[in-house]
Design a protein around this motif. Sequence first.
Motif, mmCIF file in Angstrom:
data_model
loop_
_atom_site.group_PDB
_atom_site.id
_atom_site.type_symbol
_atom_site.label_atom_id
_atom_site.label_comp_id
_atom_site.label_asym_id
_atom_site.label_seq_id
_atom_site.Cartn_x
_atom_site.Cartn_y
_atom_site.Cartn_z
ATOM 1 N N ALA A 72 0.835 -1.205 0.000
ATOM 2 C CA ALA A 72 0.000 0.000 0.000
ATOM 3 C C ALA A 72 0.874 1.261 0.000
ATOM 4 C CB ALA A 72 -0.920 -0.009 1.223
ATOM 5 N N VAL A 73 1.937 1.238 0.806
ATOM 6 C CA VAL A 73 2.814 2.422 0.865
ATOM 7 C C VAL A 73 3.505 2.612 -0.490
ATOM 8 C CG1 VAL A 73 4.859 3.444 1.959
ATOM 9 C CG2 VAL A 73 3.147 2.292 3.372
ATOM 10 N N LYS A 74 3.911 1.496 -1.089
ATOM 11 C CA LYS A 74 4.577 1.615 -2.404
ATOM 12 C C LYS A 74 3.617 2.195 -3.445
ATOM 13 C CE LYS A 74 8.352 -1.615 -2.054
ATOM 14 N NZ LYS A 74 8.512 -3.017 -1.639
ATOM 15 N N ALA A 75 2.371 1.744 -3.400
ATOM 16 C CA ALA A 75 1.384 2.275 -4.355
ATOM 17 C C ALA A 75 1.193 3.777 -4.130
ATOM 18 C CB ALA A 75 0.064 1.539 -4.185
ATOM 19 N N ALA A 76 1.129 4.158 -2.843
ATOM 20 C CA ALA A 76 0.941 5.580 -2.516
ATOM 21 C C ALA A 76 2.158 6.400 -2.955
ATOM 22 C CB ALA A 76 0.697 5.740 -1.015
#
Length: 769
Positions: A72-76
């Motif tokens: 999720a952090v990578k996508a953000a």
Amino acid sequence: MPTVPEALTLMDYGPAPESTDHAMEWLKGRSFGHFINGKFTTASESFATNSPASGVELVQVAQGSDSDVDSAVKAARKAAPGWAALSGHMRARYLYALARLIQKRERLFAVLESLDNGKPIRESRDIDVPLAVRHFYHHAGWAELLADEFPGYRPHGVCGQIIPWNFPLLMLAWKIAPALAAGNTIVLKPAEQTPLTALLFAELCIEAGLPKGVVNIVTGDGRSGAALVAHPGVDKIAFTGSTDIGRTIRRATAGSDKALTLELGGKSPFIVFAEADLDAAVEGVVDAIWFNQGEVCCAGSRILVQESIAETFTNRLKTRMKTLRVGDPLDKSTDIGAVIDDTQLQRIRGIVDQAVAQGAVLHQALAPNGPGSFCAPGLLTDLGAANIAMTEEIFGPIVTLMTFRTPAEAVELANNTRYGLAASVWSENITTALDIAASVKAGIVWINGTNIFDANAPFGGMRDSGFGREGAREGMLAYLTFDAATGGTRKPVAALSGLPDGASGDAVDRTRKLYIGGAQKRPDGGYSYAVPGAQVPMGNRKDIRNAVEAAEKAGKWSGVTGHNRAQVLYFLAENLNARAAEFAAQVGEAETQAAIARAFYWAAWADKYDGRVHSTQGAHVTLAMKEPFGVMGVICPEEAPLLGFVSTVLPAIAMGNRVVAVPSQSNPVAALDFYQVLDTSDVPGGVVNIVTGPRGELADTLAKHDGVAALWAFADPAICENAKTQSASNLKPVWAETHLRDWSGAAGQAREFLQRAVQVKTIWVPYGA
Ligand code: NDP
């Protein structure tokens, strides 16, 4: 079946259930994954979310693992540059679309919220959902106006947002809307008990065509929250929840540059004066503590009532309490629904039992026995100030009642708590009401009202209730950063080795002195250290404590007018100018002239950085007052020994704070000599205190000290990390800047210095004859 005359005497409510068909249809046959990079994942591990009112499982949702949080952090992160580069207008369109979409599904959101959380449908339908919509509309506006209204600011990047179970959709809106408006991307973790409206919101993000990765939602328990906090790809953490977890997060983020805002617990006073409209005040208690089952961070949970009317008020309150209907949250005539789960119910009962064991008297209405977690509304009387129910956040429908005699005593009792979130003042006398509003330590004060919210009213606390504001222009600042980085990371200063006084070999003692309480003081340890051309005092913990005490005594400074402070600061600038040659001999002509100009600059601001009147709800004036913190610690920059000192200490005192300043360790002479300027400029003793010595140790003492309400540290990473870690004990806001700043330019007099020298108190003043 009663006859009509009988029914009229009973005036009983019939059942008025809201249909759950639509919501159950939405849940049917589903089990939820996380919402990452624009789509739902397949859960590898799941848990049930249950209805608090029946205990029945509603649906399975995913438990977020470290790797889910990482995805999720990578996508953000990936989405961040594109989202930040969009024009404010384009971001506004998305926010507007989200507002419209929530509005179109108002009923589904309200029913899901009541099913998942247990709150009465009347509240989810009439308060939570409309306020959430209002937040998206309001912040669509901020996105549109961002470039005009916040020049020089940029978004943080990726925001990790962790929210509690008491207002699941509303807290989501409070977090997501401003973050998106400011140009951040998001990973949000809802509370494990209440993930459903966040998952419905995720569907709306798809429907609105929000770019992938801009909003990510990871469900799960505290482990998912902890993974988000620890993730190095997150630039800012915004947390709402308990004070204990707030402290944990403060410590966990201390070693990073992550920005942090904490909206924590409360034990808010509800103060009723003899001249109050008593019936209105009784209704106020209903809204203060029996709204949302009392699971409200700003709940008015401590009634303080003036002695002369205490009996009448208490009797009316007990009568009203008995009329509250506790039961099915989906029934439109229910006043109090189910508390979130059995653990919370047992926690509430545990505190009440202890309160009674400590001498309190419990008056309680009735509630269904279950299934489901129902708690009857209650009132505790006959308590001492140390009773557990007076100090602990109960987070349930139980209120305490105590009496006071004078306004001064009311303020003393109101402030006798480690929290500082909200207060409610009931009086028909405007002078009394505003005087009390100014005196209570709380981020929000409602006069003749309670629990009124608006997207354009800053919300947030002081002391153990956390720091940072949500909503309005002030809340936008929490999602923006002023990029003043101009150089590399600050380097640690060499350790000091001190000499006992008189051991410098000099026949005459030329050692400079500390400046505490308006007088020159020898350091407590009797040691000094050598810097080029001088011996300077080696202050220690005791000196810091003495300086804080002196600053505490100088409280009058916080109450004088901005004009008075401006006059003193102009005089100070003039006196600095008169001694320019002496200072130039120490730090050079250019730095001295810049420091003089800077002193005039902060003097100019002393009476101008004022509060606002916000446009909120009808028939209310909503004031956002800027209040000084009180006593501040300032670890001045090592570089620019005079200019850095003037640039940091003067804005803090211009805003009404009293300061304990730790100047440059390796070059403190100019700051120590500054006492002469202070002495000749009518700066009252104790307003500026100067302690030199090992800055790491002195910063540590300031960070731990309960009397220091805010700390600025322009210091190396190790000092900054320690200051943030130690501040967790009393949750003071710490502005820790590890990178070098260009003090001679605009960055040396940025608006940020004023912004970080004040805390906002929102005062709601009603009108209407
Ligand atoms: P928490 O403070 O534990 O929970 C708030 C949020 O933080 C939840 O999403 C929670 O996840 C998450 N979380 C838990 N541990 C961590 C961690 N180590 N790092 C990051 N995030 C974490 O509140 P609780 O729900 O446990 O409630 C406990 C008590 O706190 C209540 O009885 C009440 O008194 C108080 N409270 C106060 C609130 C307020 O607004 N003032 C709000 C909620 C509770 P998870 O869902 O798994 O717990």
